[in-house]
Design a protein around this motif. Structure first.
Motif, PDB file in Angstrom:
ATOM      1  N   LYS A  24      -2.096   5.704 -12.174  1.00 50.89           N
ATOM      2  CA  LYS A  24      -2.418   4.639 -11.227  1.00 50.89           C
ATOM      3  C   LYS A  24      -3.925   4.444 -11.277  1.00 50.89           C
ATOM      4  CE  LYS A  24      -2.435   3.639  -6.298  1.00 50.89           C
ATOM      5  NZ  LYS A  24      -2.101   4.155  -4.967  1.00 50.89           N
ATOM      6  N   LEU A  25      -4.362   3.248 -11.617  1.00 50.63           N
ATOM      7  CA  LEU A  25      -5.788   2.922 -11.704  1.00 50.63           C
ATOM      8  C   LEU A  25      -6.132   1.867 -10.667  1.00 50.63           C
ATOM      9  CD1 LEU A  25      -6.132   2.533 -15.579  1.00 50.63           C
ATOM     10  CD2 LEU A  25      -6.784   4.501 -14.210  1.00 50.63           C
ATOM     11  N   GLU A  26      -7.108   2.170  -9.835  1.00 51.36           N
ATOM     12  CA  GLU A  26      -7.610   1.178  -8.883  1.00 51.36           C
ATOM     13  C   GLU A  26      -8.866   0.570  -9.482  1.00 51.36           C
ATOM     14  OE1 GLU A  26      -7.976   2.974  -5.035  1.00 51.36           O
ATOM     15  OE2 GLU A  26      -5.861   3.556  -5.013  1.00 51.36           O
ATOM     16  N   SER A  31      -7.636  -4.765  -7.553  1.00 53.70           N
ATOM     17  CA  SER A  31      -6.244  -4.677  -7.998  1.00 53.70           C
ATOM     18  C   SER A  31      -5.918  -3.253  -8.467  1.00 53.70           C
ATOM     19  CB  SER A  31      -5.975  -5.685  -9.129  1.00 53.70           C
ATOM     20  OG  SER A  31      -6.725  -5.344 -10.275  1.00 53.70           O
ATOM     21  N   THR A  32      -4.636  -2.965  -8.537  1.00 46.21           N
ATOM     22  CA  THR A  32      -4.159  -1.648  -8.964  1.00 46.21           C
ATOM     23  C   THR A  32      -3.225  -1.823 -10.153  1.00 46.21           C
ATOM     24  OG1 THR A  32      -4.308  -0.795  -6.716  1.00 46.21           O
ATOM     25  CG2 THR A  32      -2.927   0.433  -8.244  1.00 46.21           C
ATOM     26  N   GLU A  33      -3.451  -1.053 -11.196  1.00 43.59           N
ATOM     27  CA  GLU A  33      -2.600  -1.061 -12.380  1.00 43.59           C
ATOM     28  C   GLU A  33      -1.870   0.272 -12.472  1.00 43.59           C
ATOM     29  OE1 GLU A  33      -2.057  -3.468 -14.629  1.00 43.59           O
ATOM     30  OE2 GLU A  33      -3.432  -4.887 -13.709  1.00 43.59           O
ATOM     31  N   ARG A  34      -0.617   0.210 -12.863  1.00 43.03           N
ATOM     32  CA  ARG A  34       0.197   1.412 -13.040  1.00 43.03           C
ATOM     33  C   ARG A  34       0.837   1.376 -14.419  1.00 43.03           C
ATOM     34  NH1 ARG A  34       0.718  -0.145  -7.774  1.00 43.03           N
ATOM     35  NH2 ARG A  34       0.500   1.479  -6.211  1.00 43.03           N
TER      36      ARG A  34
END
Length: 107
Positions: A24-26, A31-34
């Motif tokens: 999980k990258l904030e 935005s947040t990418e998973r």
């Protein structure tokens, strides 16, 4: 990062491992990418002090890419080691250099 893996020793010095990690990258824009990172690797202990690891994996976080890794570990004591890692991404054309301290739960 949350992951799960398996480890299988071929003999007392060499083992294979495989795993999957959910990342999980904030991002700075809010935005947040998973995504997932699936990998397989080989680890070999040359002696009581030195070991090397090789790994290849497929990442699907922000972009889909193949990553390869080579890692050297020097055990200062039976429980503590120093590591140096080179991780390279194929399509992104990015190379990461890492240094760290390792804690070994077994000898």
């Amino acid at each position: 990062v949350i992951g799960l893996g398996v480890h299988y020793p071929f003999n007392a010095k060499t083992s294979i491992f495989a795993g999957s990690d959910h990342n999980k990258l904030e991002l700075q824009n809010g935005s947040t990418e998973r995504g997932w990172y699936h990998h397989i690797g080989l680890r070999h202990e040359f002696n009581d002090k030195w070991q090397i690891g090789l790994e290849i994996g497929e990442s699907d976080v922000l972009f889909r890419d193949t990553a390869s890794l080579i890692e050297g570990i020097y055990k200062v004591t039976q429980q503590v080691g120093l590591s140096a890692t080179l991780r390279d991404y194929d399509d992104l054309d990015l190379t990461e250099y890492e240094v760290g301290v390792r804690w070994f739960f077994r000898d």
